[in-house]
Write an enzyme that holds these catalytic residues in place. Structure first.
Site, PDB file in Angstrom:
ATOM      1  N   LYS A  68       5.746   8.827  20.439  1.00 44.48           N
ATOM      2  CA  LYS A  68       5.595   9.216  21.859  1.00 44.48           C
ATOM      3  C   LYS A  68       6.765  10.149  22.151  1.00 44.48           C
ATOM      4  O   LYS A  68       7.846   9.968  21.586  1.00 44.48           O
ATOM      5  CB  LYS A  68       5.764   8.010  22.797  1.00 44.48           C
ATOM      6  N   ASN A  93      11.564  15.788  14.889  1.00 42.96           N
ATOM      7  CA  ASN A  93      10.123  16.004  15.002  1.00 42.96           C
ATOM      8  C   ASN A  93       9.657  15.641  16.396  1.00 42.96           C
ATOM      9  O   ASN A  93      10.089  14.641  16.963  1.00 42.96           O
ATOM     10  CB  ASN A  93       9.380  15.147  13.963  1.00 42.96           C
ATOM     11  N   TYR A 148      11.823   7.436  15.538  1.00 44.77           N
ATOM     12  CA  TYR A 148      11.699   7.478  14.077  1.00 44.77           C
ATOM     13  C   TYR A 148      12.813   8.356  13.474  1.00 44.77           C
ATOM     14  O   TYR A 148      13.454   7.985  12.478  1.00 44.77           O
ATOM     15  CB  TYR A 148      10.316   8.040  13.747  1.00 44.77           C
ATOM     16  N   ARG A 199       0.849  -1.202   0.000  1.00 45.38           N
ATOM     17  CA  ARG A 199       0.000   0.000   0.000  1.00 45.38           C
ATOM     18  C   ARG A 199       0.884   1.251   0.000  1.00 45.38           C
ATOM     19  O   ARG A 199       2.120   1.154   0.035  1.00 45.38           O
ATOM     20  CB  ARG A 199      -0.890   0.009   1.241  1.00 45.38           C
ATOM     21  N   ASP A 240       8.258 -10.629   7.396  1.00 45.68           N
ATOM     22  CA  ASP A 240       8.542  -9.530   8.320  1.00 45.68           C
ATOM     23  C   ASP A 240      10.048  -9.265   8.250  1.00 45.68           C
ATOM     24  O   ASP A 240      10.844 -10.103   8.696  1.00 45.68           O
ATOM     25  CB  ASP A 240       8.120  -9.944   9.745  1.00 45.68           C
ATOM     26  N   ILE A 291       3.115   4.460  -0.308  1.00 44.35           N
ATOM     27  CA  ILE A 291       4.260   4.823  -1.158  1.00 44.35           C
ATOM     28  C   ILE A 291       4.868   3.576  -1.806  1.00 44.35           C
ATOM     29  O   ILE A 291       5.247   3.587  -2.972  1.00 44.35           O
ATOM     30  CB  ILE A 291       5.307   5.591  -0.310  1.00 44.35           C
TER      31      ILE A 291
HETATM   32  P1  NAD Z   1       2.542   2.822   5.149  1.00 44.80           P
HETATM   33  O1  NAD Z   1       2.403   2.532   6.597  1.00 44.80           O
HETATM   34  O2  NAD Z   1       1.305   3.100   4.363  1.00 44.80           O
HETATM   35  O3  NAD Z   1       3.339   1.644   4.419  1.00 44.80           O
HETATM   36  C1  NAD Z   1       4.455   1.016   5.000  1.00 44.80           C
HETATM   37  C2  NAD Z   1       4.445  -0.433   4.577  1.00 44.80           C
HETATM   38  O4  NAD Z   1       5.565  -1.083   5.177  1.00 44.80           O
HETATM   39  C3  NAD Z   1       3.184  -1.154   5.060  1.00 44.80           C
HETATM   40  O5  NAD Z   1       2.573  -1.862   3.998  1.00 44.80           O
HETATM   41  C4  NAD Z   1       3.706  -2.085   6.145  1.00 44.80           C
HETATM   42  O6  NAD Z   1       2.963  -3.292   6.264  1.00 44.80           O
HETATM   43  C5  NAD Z   1       5.137  -2.324   5.645  1.00 44.80           C
HETATM   44  N1  NAD Z   1       5.968  -2.796   6.747  1.00 44.80           N
HETATM   45  C6  NAD Z   1       6.070  -2.259   7.987  1.00 44.80           C
HETATM   46  N2  NAD Z   1       6.874  -2.997   8.743  1.00 44.80           N
HETATM   47  C7  NAD Z   1       7.300  -4.040   7.990  1.00 44.80           C
HETATM   48  C8  NAD Z   1       8.138  -5.153   8.232  1.00 44.80           C
HETATM   49  N3  NAD Z   1       8.683  -5.361   9.429  1.00 44.80           N
HETATM   50  N4  NAD Z   1       8.353  -6.023   7.223  1.00 44.80           N
HETATM   51  C9  NAD Z   1       7.785  -5.834   6.010  1.00 44.80           C
HETATM   52  N5  NAD Z   1       6.984  -4.792   5.717  1.00 44.80           N
HETATM   53  C10 NAD Z   1       6.739  -3.904   6.702  1.00 44.80           C
HETATM   54  O7  NAD Z   1       3.555   4.043   5.054  1.00 44.80           O
HETATM   55  P2  NAD Z   1       3.897   5.043   3.830  1.00 44.80           P
HETATM   56  O8  NAD Z   1       3.340   6.363   4.190  1.00 44.80           O
HETATM   57  O9  NAD Z   1       3.571   4.455   2.514  1.00 44.80           O
HETATM   58  O10 NAD Z   1       5.481   5.143   4.033  1.00 44.80           O
HETATM   59  C11 NAD Z   1       6.421   4.413   3.279  1.00 44.80           C
HETATM   60  C12 NAD Z   1       7.819   4.858   3.674  1.00 44.80           C
HETATM   61  O11 NAD Z   1       7.939   6.262   3.486  1.00 44.80           O
HETATM   62  C13 NAD Z   1       8.142   4.596   5.149  1.00 44.80           C
HETATM   63  O12 NAD Z   1       9.503   4.220   5.260  1.00 44.80           O
HETATM   64  C14 NAD Z   1       7.906   5.948   5.794  1.00 44.80           C
HETATM   65  O13 NAD Z   1       8.649   6.094   6.977  1.00 44.80           O
HETATM   66  C15 NAD Z   1       8.380   6.880   4.692  1.00 44.80           C
HETATM   67  N6  NAD Z   1       7.829   8.250   4.767  1.00 44.80           N
HETATM   68  C16 NAD Z   1       6.505   8.513   4.554  1.00 44.80           C
HETATM   69  C17 NAD Z   1       6.051   9.826   4.589  1.00 44.80           C
HETATM   70  C18 NAD Z   1       4.601  10.196   4.334  1.00 44.80           C
HETATM   71  O14 NAD Z   1       4.280  11.376   4.290  1.00 44.80           O
HETATM   72  N7  NAD Z   1       3.691   9.243   4.125  1.00 44.80           N
HETATM   73  C19 NAD Z   1       6.941  10.862   4.865  1.00 44.80           C
HETATM   74  C20 NAD Z   1       8.284  10.554   5.092  1.00 44.80           C
HETATM   75  C21 NAD Z   1       8.717   9.246   5.015  1.00 44.80           C
END
Ligand code: NAD
Length: 469
Positions: free
Chosen positions: A317, A369, A375, A240, A284, A242
């Site tokens: 947190k 942040n 994080y 899902r 995982d 990104i």
């Molecule tokens: P999201 O939570 O929608 O997707 C993250 C995906 O990673 C999920 O499908 C989850 O199941 C998977 N995942 C988590 N832990 C896992 C594990 N141990 N093993 C395998 N898969 C695992 O998040 P997103 O918003 O799509 O973010 C994607 C990346 O972009 C992340 O690294 C996030 O930190 C980074 N990010 C997002 C934003 C934003 O604005 N959405 C901003 C900065 C960075």
């Protein structure tokens, strides 16, 4: 999530109200559609005397089929530009009557002293008003740390201030970037200029990119629309958000995608893999045996070419209220695990020579942040992992780079309380959030076989967010 304000601000009534109240006016950004030219309009090029990259620039402009004009202010520059056939016409210092351009490229490689910086003033003074919406500005200089004198290094370093200020002044979805190209690496500019001049980089602005000597052969794709043809690309967290967008862009660019996510996300994961004709791995990545399992899977697949570490989690947190396991969990999934996977894949050769590793950091990792110490540690660590492994992996012809997204419209950001969400969305030069595809396009640029000159970079995909600017 839909940005209702963006639609409102672009409606006839909304536009009047927004103007009257002096509110931010986001314009819908142009995004890449397969088949469209790299630059949808004219490229206006200028430079200082003693330019060192004109032939390389001419080659790229020809390759992308750009219509080019030369800014006629610096006679020595024009003379050389003409010799190498860089430009097909001239753009007068008074401006061509009403002529608008899609991109400005300034070759600053010849600047060797701050007293010469008026060449920058004149080029951008003459041309800034002529840039079309979603236009592009690219300044090309030499890496200050590689310059032969402090004077030259200083004026080259000063280019950062120019590109970042232009990013804030241009408005209407236009972006400005600085590319430092090492001496002898000029032939590696193409993949970077193709990205930065095109609609693929729509939410990337005010970034500094370093193009160096290639870590392996620069392979120009047979078809630039399918740069990843024949490449096997692992995308983690692909069920899902990104990650799903990254998988889609990789497949669009010709890759065979291996989509990975946790077993609990199997349903969404299978859907993504099926849609893209790829494979799914439910795993995982935080588990102790994950690196070995991935090595085995890659070997069974004949080796992989690209690893995209997108999977990531937050457990927010303030540090005083945070339990230790939440710290451990986030640092493990977002950072330590990725280090272990990289080491295992690189050392075993399961990631092939000439391979690419692309990581996902965050502006939280750059700016810090509230409530995200765990994080931010993990995401700042990603920047370090990229920086310090780059020279080591280079010996195997492997590059490692990261993207640091800002506010991206996903389920994660939709869950942020309204007032904080609106602040995050508007506090950037585009006055809007980015889309998952914007992050994916930047990853595609790093993943390209033509990007062998790019390693150790962390590039923000944040619309020039004021956070951590
Ligand atoms: P999201 O939570 O929608 O997707 C993250 C995906 O990673 C999920 O499908 C989850 O199941 C998977 N995942 C988590 N832990 C896992 C594990 N141990 N093993 C395998 N898969 C695992 O998040 P997103 O918003 O799509 O973010 C994607 C990346 O972009 C992340 O690294 C996030 O930190 C980074 N990010 C997002 C934003 C934003 O604005 N959405 C901003 C900065 C960075």
């Amino acid at each position: 999530m839909k940005d209702g304000y963006l639609d409102f601000a672009n409606s006839p009534m909304g536009a009047k109200l927004v103007n009257a109240l002096g509110l931010p006016k986001p314009l819908p950004l142009e995004r890449y559609k397969p088949g469209q030219p790299v630059v949808q309009g004219t490229v206006l090029i200028g430079g200082s005397a003693d330019s060192q990259i004109l032939e390389a620039l001419a080659t790229v402009m020809k390759s992308i089929g750009a219509q080019t004009l030369a800014h006629e202010r610096v006679p020595q520059w024009i003379a050389t530009a003409n010799k190498v056939g860089l430009t097909t016409g001239r753009w007068g210092t008074q401006g061509q009557a009403g002529e608008k351009v899609k991109a400005l490229v300034f070759d600053a490689t010849g600047l060797s002293d701050s007293t010469q910086s008026d060449a920058l003033y004149w080029f951008f003074h003459d041309t800034a008003r002529s840039v079309l919406p979603s236009g592009r500005v690219v300044i090309i200089g030499r890496p200050p740390e590689e310059c032969s004198s402090p004077r030259k290094a200083t004026v080259q370093r000063s280019l950062e201030g120019l590109s970042r200020s232009l990013g804030k002044e241009l408005k209407k979805g236009a972006t400005a970037q600085l590319v430092y190209v090492s001496e002898g690496a000029e032939a590696n500019l193409e993949s970077t200029l193709r990205f930065l001049l095109s609609a693929r980089s729509t939410y990337v602005s005010a970034q500094v990119v370093r193009v160096g000597k290639p870590v392996s052969d620069v392979v120009a794709p047979a078809d630039w629309a399918k740069p990843l043809a024949g490449k096997k690309v692992l995308v983690t967290g692909a069920s899902r958000g990104i990650g799903a967008a990254i998988a889609e862009v990789m497949a669009r660019d010709g890759a065979d995608v291996i989509a990975l996510d946790v077993p609990q996300a199997q349903e969404g994961l299978n859907e993504v893999a099926k849609k893209l004709g790829g494979k799914a791995i439910a795993l995982d990545i935080g588990a102790a045996d994950a690196p070995q399992k991935l090595v085995d899977a890659a070997r069974a697949d004949g080796g992989w070419d690209v690893i995209v570490h997108n999977a990531g989690i937050t457990r927010d947190k303030t540090i005083a209220n945070m339990k230790e396991h939440l710290w451990q969990l986030v640092v493990n999934v977002n950072l330590s695990t990725q280090e272990r996977i990289n080491d295992a894949l690189v050392e075993s050769g399961a990631l092939k020579a000439g391979g690419r590793i692309v990581c996902v950091s965050s502006i939280s990792g750059l700016a810090g942040n509230m409530g995200q110490t765990n994080y931010a540690v993990s995401k700042a660590g990603v920047v370090g992992m990229v920086q310090f492994n780059a020279p080591i992996y280079a010996q195997k012809g492997i590059t490692i780079n990261a993207v640091a997204p800002g506010f991206i419209e996903t389920a994660m950001t939709a869950a942020i309380p309204f007032a904080i969400r609106e602040a995050g969305r508007r506090m950037n030069s585009m006055s809007q959030g980015g889309q998952p595809v914007d992050v994916a396009e930047a990853i595609g640029w790093f993943a390209s076989p033509a990007s062998s000159g790019l390693t150790g970079n962390t590039i923000r995909v944040c619309g020039q967010s004021l956070i951590g600017a």
